[in-house]
Design a protein around this motif. Structure first.
Motif, PDB file in Angstrom:
ATOM      1  N   PRO A  23      -0.090  12.356  12.260  1.00 55.90           N
ATOM      2  CA  PRO A  23       0.325  13.530  11.513  1.00 55.90           C
ATOM      3  C   PRO A  23       0.684  13.173  10.081  1.00 55.90           C
ATOM      4  N   GLY A  24       0.308  14.021   9.164  1.00 55.13           N
ATOM      5  CA  GLY A  24       0.642  13.798   7.768  1.00 55.13           C
ATOM      6  C   GLY A  24      -0.321  12.863   7.057  1.00 55.13           C
ATOM      7  N   PHE A  25       0.087  12.439   5.859  1.00 58.50           N
ATOM      8  CA  PHE A  25      -0.758  11.606   5.019  1.00 58.50           C
ATOM      9  C   PHE A  25       0.074  10.441   4.472  1.00 58.50           C
ATOM     10  N   ILE A  26      -0.625   9.479   3.874  1.00 61.60           N
ATOM     11  CA  ILE A  26       0.026   8.348   3.230  1.00 61.60           C
ATOM     12  C   ILE A  26      -0.474   8.273   1.792  1.00 61.60           C
ATOM     13  N   LEU A  27       0.458   8.387   0.834  1.00 61.55           N
ATOM     14  CA  LEU A  27       0.123   8.303  -0.580  1.00 61.55           C
ATOM     15  C   LEU A  27       0.154   6.841  -0.989  1.00 61.55           C
ATOM     16  N   LEU A  28      -1.009   6.307  -1.317  1.00 58.54           N
ATOM     17  CA  LEU A  28      -1.107   4.876  -1.590  1.00 58.54           C
ATOM     18  C   LEU A  28      -0.586   4.488  -2.964  1.00 58.54           C
ATOM     19  N   GLY A  29      -0.855   5.306  -3.981  1.00 65.33           N
ATOM     20  CA  GLY A  29      -0.381   4.979  -5.315  1.00 65.33           C
ATOM     21  C   GLY A  29      -0.858   3.619  -5.772  1.00 65.33           C
ATOM     22  N   PHE A  30       0.108   2.758  -6.146  1.00 58.79           N
ATOM     23  CA  PHE A  30      -0.203   1.392  -6.586  1.00 58.79           C
ATOM     24  C   PHE A  30       0.030   0.404  -5.459  1.00 58.79           C
ATOM     25  N   SER A  31      -0.273   0.794  -4.220  1.00 61.47           N
ATOM     26  CA  SER A  31       0.005  -0.077  -3.074  1.00 61.47           C
ATOM     27  C   SER A  31      -0.779  -1.380  -3.122  1.00 61.47           C
ATOM     28  N   ASP A  32      -1.934  -1.369  -3.819  1.00 57.28           N
ATOM     29  CA  ASP A  32      -2.715  -2.610  -3.929  1.00 57.28           C
ATOM     30  C   ASP A  32      -2.207  -3.492  -5.066  1.00 57.28           C
ATOM     31  N   GLY A 103       4.902   5.535   1.365  1.00 59.86           N
ATOM     32  CA  GLY A 103       4.264   6.717   0.809  1.00 59.86           C
ATOM     33  C   GLY A 103       3.955   7.799   1.818  1.00 59.86           C
ATOM     34  N   ARG A 104       4.594   7.763   2.976  1.00 62.12           N
ATOM     35  CA  ARG A 104       4.303   8.768   3.991  1.00 62.12           C
ATOM     36  C   ARG A 104       4.806  10.154   3.578  1.00 62.12           C
ATOM     37  N   ILE A 105       3.999  11.170   3.855  1.00 60.37           N
ATOM     38  CA  ILE A 105       4.375  12.553   3.612  1.00 60.37           C
ATOM     39  C   ILE A 105       3.822  13.394   4.752  1.00 60.37           C
ATOM     40  N   SER A 106       4.615  14.316   5.257  1.00 54.58           N
ATOM     41  CA  SER A 106       4.202  15.125   6.399  1.00 54.58           C
ATOM     42  C   SER A 106       3.103  16.106   5.994  1.00 54.58           C
ATOM     43  N   PHE A 107       2.442  16.658   6.994  1.00 54.68           N
ATOM     44  CA  PHE A 107       1.376  17.628   6.747  1.00 54.68           C
ATOM     45  C   PHE A 107       1.926  18.845   6.007  1.00 54.68           C
ATOM     46  N   LEU A 108       3.042  19.388   6.499  1.00 50.97           N
ATOM     47  CA  LEU A 108       3.647  20.554   5.850  1.00 50.97           C
ATOM     48  C   LEU A 108       4.201  20.187   4.481  1.00 50.97           C
ATOM     49  N   GLY A 109       4.755  18.968   4.359  1.00 48.77           N
ATOM     50  CA  GLY A 109       5.256  18.531   3.066  1.00 48.77           C
ATOM     51  C   GLY A 109       4.148  18.424   2.042  1.00 48.77           C
ATOM     52  N   CYS A 110       3.003  17.929   2.465  1.00 46.80           N
ATOM     53  CA  CYS A 110       1.844  17.822   1.575  1.00 46.80           C
ATOM     54  C   CYS A 110       1.350  19.207   1.173  1.00 46.80           C
ATOM     55  N   ALA A 111       1.318  20.131   2.131  1.00 46.26           N
ATOM     56  CA  ALA A 111       0.879  21.494   1.833  1.00 46.26           C
ATOM     57  C   ALA A 111       1.830  22.166   0.846  1.00 46.26           C
ATOM     58  N   ALA A 112       3.135  21.978   1.047  1.00 45.34           N
ATOM     59  CA  ALA A 112       4.122  22.565   0.140  1.00 45.34           C
ATOM     60  C   ALA A 112       3.998  21.970  -1.252  1.00 45.34           C
ATOM     61  N   GLN A 113       3.812  20.651  -1.316  1.00 45.00           N
ATOM     62  CA  GLN A 113       3.682  20.001  -2.612  1.00 45.00           C
ATOM     63  C   GLN A 113       2.443  20.495  -3.350  1.00 45.00           C
ATOM     64  N   LEU A 114       1.338  20.598  -2.644  1.00 45.90           N
ATOM     65  CA  LEU A 114       0.111  21.097  -3.264  1.00 45.90           C
ATOM     66  C   LEU A 114       0.294  22.520  -3.756  1.00 45.90           C
ATOM     67  N   HIS A 189      -3.644   8.118  -4.222  1.00 45.12           N
ATOM     68  CA  HIS A 189      -3.092   9.000  -5.244  1.00 45.12           C
ATOM     69  C   HIS A 189      -1.585   9.004  -5.102  1.00 45.12           C
ATOM     70  N   PHE A 190      -0.892   9.587  -6.082  1.00 44.65           N
ATOM     71  CA  PHE A 190       0.567   9.602  -6.061  1.00 44.65           C
ATOM     72  C   PHE A 190       1.144  10.869  -5.436  1.00 44.65           C
ATOM     73  N   PHE A 191       0.317  11.908  -5.322  1.00 43.20           N
ATOM     74  CA  PHE A 191       0.790  13.166  -4.754  1.00 43.20           C
ATOM     75  C   PHE A 191      -0.395  13.924  -4.165  1.00 43.20           C
ATOM     76  N   CYS A 192      -0.115  14.942  -3.391  1.00 46.90           N
ATOM     77  CA  CYS A 192      -1.173  15.729  -2.748  1.00 46.90           C
ATOM     78  C   CYS A 192      -1.830  16.635  -3.781  1.00 46.90           C
ATOM     79  N   ASP A 193      -3.142  16.554  -3.885  1.00 44.29           N
ATOM     80  CA  ASP A 193      -3.891  17.373  -4.827  1.00 44.29           C
ATOM     81  C   ASP A 193      -5.174  17.846  -4.165  1.00 44.29           C
ATOM     82  N   VAL A 194      -5.816  18.823  -4.756  1.00 44.50           N
ATOM     83  CA  VAL A 194      -6.956  19.468  -4.105  1.00 44.50           C
ATOM     84  C   VAL A 194      -8.155  18.538  -3.932  1.00 44.50           C
ATOM     85  N   PRO A 195      -8.712  17.923  -4.990  1.00 40.12           N
ATOM     86  CA  PRO A 195      -9.903  17.080  -4.817  1.00 40.12           C
ATOM     87  C   PRO A 195      -9.719  15.929  -3.832  1.00 40.12           C
TER      88      PRO A 195
END
Length: 233
Positions: A23-32, A103-114, A189-195
């Motif tokens: 459930p949810g997503f992981i925002l990788l950002g600069f994880s590498d 960088g974990r973010i829930s499904f609903l949290g990602c939807a709200a952020q977007l 990415h650093f946050f949930c976005d459409v593309p």
């Protein structure tokens, strides 16, 4: 406003490397680049504090100083409030991710952020167009300015900038998050976005892209053209 997404592991994020369909997503950002996490936290924290303090001062001064109770500063005050909200949608979550290395973010949290990201971004474009209209009337038709840009008209322009966008962005957010996400849930990415979310979906996203570009046309390109024309005149 937009980003990229790809499938892959998360270097430096213990226990999350094999996350694929939870459930949810992981925002990788600069994880590498784990060595950049501390520097990024400091830089973005300073930026966020500057945004909060600067825009709060603008709003406070324009409220307390009676000589600034004019349409121009009314719009500026609303723009300052909008900037605080806009940056608060993404930056606090980014700072927590840098600090906690999570960088974990829930499904609903990602939807709200977007939703709030695209809502506030579109509203800002319309509000900037309203501010350009105010300056156009003040300079090109100064005798009618007090009558045209009265308090009620200014409030309607600000409220309209918010309300016009709400149903459109509700529809876009619903359209994105009803897609099946059956691939990796790792977002570079650093946050949930459409593309990035569309690239993650394992379904045809043609109409989602059509919706996205249509929204960009009406809420970004057209206001920008209006601003350029008004300043040209």
């Amino acid at each position: 406003m937009f980003g990229l997404l790809s499938v892959g592991k998360m270097p430096g994020r213990t226990g999350l490397e094999n996350h694929t369909a939870g459930p949810g997503f992981i925002l990788l950002g600069f994880s590498d680049h784990p060595s950049l996490q501390g520097s990024c936290f400091t830089v973005f924290l300073i930026i966020y504090l500057m945004v909060l303090i600067g825009n709060s001062l603008i709003a406070l001064i324009t409220v307390m100083d009676s000589s600034l109770h004019s349409p121009m500063y009314f719009f500026l005050r609303n723009l300052s409030f909008l900037e605080i909200c806009y940056t608060s949608v993404t930056l606090p979550n980014m700072l927590v991710g840098f600090l906690m290395d999570d960088g974990r973010i829930s499904f609903l949290g990602c939807a709200a952020q977007l939703y709030f990201l695209v809502l506030l971004g579109s509203t800002e474009c319309l509000l900037l167009a309203a501010m350009a209209y105010d300056r156009y009337i003040a300079i090109c038709d100064p005798l009618r300015y007090p009558l045209t840009m009265n308090g009620g008209h200014c409030v309607r322009l600000v409220v309209g900038s918010w309300m016009v966008v709400v149903p459109v962005q509700v529809g876009q957010t619903y359209q994105v998050f009803t897609l099946p996400f059956c691939a990796s849930h790792d977002l570079h990415h650093f946050f949930c976005d459409v593309p990035p979310l569309l690239e993650l979906a394992c379904a045809d996203t043609f109409w989602n892209l059509v919706t996205l570009y249509t929204i960009i046309l009406f809420f970004a390109i057209l206001p920008f053209c209006f601003i350029v024309i008004s300043y040209t005149k």
